[in-house]
Design a protein around this motif. Structure first.
Motif, mmCIF file in Angstrom:
data_model
loop_
_atom_site.group_PDB
_atom_site.id
_atom_site.type_symbol
_atom_site.label_atom_id
_atom_site.label_comp_id
_atom_site.label_asym_id
_atom_site.label_seq_id
_atom_site.Cartn_x
_atom_site.Cartn_y
_atom_site.Cartn_z
ATOM 1 N N GLY A 1 0.688 -1.319 -0.190
ATOM 2 C CA GLY A 1 0.062 -0.013 -0.053
ATOM 3 C C GLY A 1 0.996 1.252 0.008
ATOM 4 N N SER A 2 0.312 2.142 0.302
ATOM 5 C CA SER A 2 0.978 3.718 0.548
ATOM 6 C C SER A 2 2.046 3.397 1.411
ATOM 7 C CB SER A 2 0.082 4.765 0.779
ATOM 8 O OG SER A 2 0.734 5.904 1.067
ATOM 9 N N GLY A 3 3.391 4.166 0.709
ATOM 10 C CA GLY A 3 4.454 4.064 1.834
ATOM 11 C C GLY A 3 5.227 2.899 1.710
ATOM 12 N N HIS A 4 4.831 1.845 1.020
ATOM 13 C CA HIS A 4 5.893 0.669 0.907
ATOM 14 C C HIS A 4 6.636 0.629 -0.310
ATOM 15 C CE1 HIS A 4 3.832 -2.202 3.722
ATOM 16 N NE2 HIS A 4 2.873 -1.141 3.669
ATOM 17 N N PHE A 5 7.880 0.461 -0.136
ATOM 18 C CA PHE A 5 8.858 0.407 -1.227
ATOM 19 C C PHE A 5 8.702 -1.046 -2.309
ATOM 20 C CE2 PHE A 5 11.305 2.340 2.202
ATOM 21 C CZ PHE A 5 11.113 3.564 1.903
ATOM 22 N N SER A 6 8.194 -2.010 -1.657
ATOM 23 C CA SER A 6 8.152 -3.345 -2.414
ATOM 24 C C SER A 6 7.059 -4.185 -1.501
ATOM 25 C CB SER A 6 9.470 -4.115 -2.384
ATOM 26 O OG SER A 6 9.984 -4.254 -1.093
ATOM 27 N N ALA A 7 6.400 -5.106 -2.210
ATOM 28 C CA ALA A 7 5.214 -5.989 -1.477
ATOM 29 C C ALA A 7 5.401 -7.328 -2.490
ATOM 30 C CB ALA A 7 4.009 -5.430 -1.705
ATOM 31 N N SER A 8 5.261 -8.268 -2.043
ATOM 32 C CA SER A 8 4.941 -9.495 -2.372
ATOM 33 C C SER A 8 3.686 -10.455 -1.956
ATOM 34 C CB SER A 8 6.067 -10.381 -2.685
ATOM 35 O OG SER A 8 6.507 -10.847 -1.141
ATOM 36 N N VAL A 9 3.134 -11.224 -2.825
ATOM 37 C CA VAL A 9 2.015 -12.104 -2.242
ATOM 38 C C VAL A 9 1.927 -13.422 -2.921
ATOM 39 C CG1 VAL A 9 0.351 -11.061 -3.454
ATOM 40 C CG2 VAL A 9 -0.502 -12.078 -1.257
ATOM 41 N N ALA A 10 1.428 -14.318 -2.526
ATOM 42 C CA ALA A 10 1.207 -15.652 -3.016
ATOM 43 C C ALA A 10 0.042 -16.484 -2.659
ATOM 44 C CB ALA A 10 2.535 -16.692 -2.896
ATOM 45 N N SER B 1 8.405 -3.987 -7.024
ATOM 46 C CA SER B 1 9.678 -3.127 -6.377
ATOM 47 C C SER B 1 9.774 -1.915 -6.965
ATOM 48 C CB SER B 1 10.843 -4.036 -6.634
ATOM 49 O OG SER B 1 12.080 -3.372 -6.173
ATOM 50 N N LEU B 2 9.828 -0.880 -6.359
ATOM 51 C CA LEU B 2 10.053 0.430 -6.711
ATOM 52 C C LEU B 2 11.789 0.713 -7.248
ATOM 53 C CD1 LEU B 2 8.071 2.873 -4.521
ATOM 54 C CD2 LEU B 2 7.859 2.638 -6.934
#
Length: 281
Positions: free
Chosen positions: A50-59, A73-74
């Motif tokens: 979400g807002s303020g995250h540099f990266s995220a992952s989900v499975a 990933s930014l």
């Protein structure tokens, strides 16, 4: 009302596949605010970031018949999304004829340029590489770079053009004019994939894959004399590296395609040809 409009836009591809047997993921809270963020979702895996995250992952949760995952990933300007589905087995008590899922990866950032030399043109390229089965698969990319409109989050579809993807590599390129002095631009990119497997009592049907884990990659070449910073402090700062989970994804996709090649199938619908990205002035 703004959040409901955005949710509808993010799940548009899911709705385009009638009777797709997936878990519809509801957003727990509005994730889109601030000047940068990373947000990903997968069927039965929920949403992360979400807002303020540099990266995220989900499975997705472990499932014998489908696997869906996404990452954003930014730092390296990459989005990954993959959906694979295998036909369920039929038994004396019946069978589920359809199985599948979706995955979505998104990032956004605010980039400030300093041009101390002259009006320059930045070369921008979006490269998307993926594997798609001829049936049961869909993939699309939406991206934007320009001045951020005040109503951007309430109506993303109005400002962001959708490009349908096909098997192989798609390259979307354009140029961004950087004026002399200081300028600020907003960057948004979104990758969505879906896979639907269909089986029947006679053992026919098809498996499906839409594997774009090998990635959507944002690239740019800045003119001489131009420097930049970002709201995240991370945008396009990392050197790309191969990752084991990408190789694993490619192996799963290849396995499904090899299985599908051994069975008769009818041609799938053709994807529309990507058009050059429209940059806001």
């Amino acid at each position: 009302m703004k959040t409901k409009t955005l949710i509808a836009g993010l799940l548009a591809l899911t709705a385009a596949l009638p009777a797709l047997a997936v878990d519809v993921v509801e957003l727990a809270a509005p994730p889109f605010n601030g000047n940068f963020g990373a947000y990903v979702g997968a069927s039965s895996g929920g949403w992360r970031g979400g807002s303020g995250h540099f990266s995220a992952s989900v499975a997705s949760l472990p499932n014998r018949y489908s696997q869906n995952w996404a990452a954003a990933s930014l730092a390296d300007g990459k989005l990954h999304a993959s959906a694979t589905a295998t036909r369920m087995s039929c038994g004396p008590r019946g069978c589920h004829t359809k199985t599948g899922g979706t995955a979505t990866a998104i990032y956004w950032d605010t980039i400030s340029f300093v041009n101390g030399q002259n009006i320059g043109l930045a070369d921008i390229e979006l490269s998307i590489d993926g594997i798609m089965s001829p049936q049961g698969s869909q993939a699309s990319v939406r991206w934007y770079i320009g001045n951020k409109p005040g109503g951007f989050w309430s109506d993303v579809g109005r400002y962001v053009e959708t490009h349908s993807l096909s098997n192989g590599t798609t390259v979307i390129d354009d140029g961004l004019v950087l004026p002399l002095g200081n300028s600020t631009f907003f960057v948004y990119a979104e990758l969505t994939v879906s896979a639907l497997a269909v089986g029947n009592w006679e053992g026919g049907g098809w498996d499906a894959v839409a594997d774009f884990g090998n990635t959507l990659h944002f690239n740019w070449t800045l003119p001489e004399g131009v420097s930049y910073s970002s709201a995240s402090g991370q945008f396009m700062t990392a050197v790309p590296e191969p990752a084991a989970w990408l190789l694993m994804s490619g192996g799963l996709a290849g396995l499904l395609l090899r299985r599908r090649a051994c069975q008769p199938s009818s041609p799938g619908s053709a994807s529309s040809r990507p058009r050059p990205a429209r940059l806001a002035s």
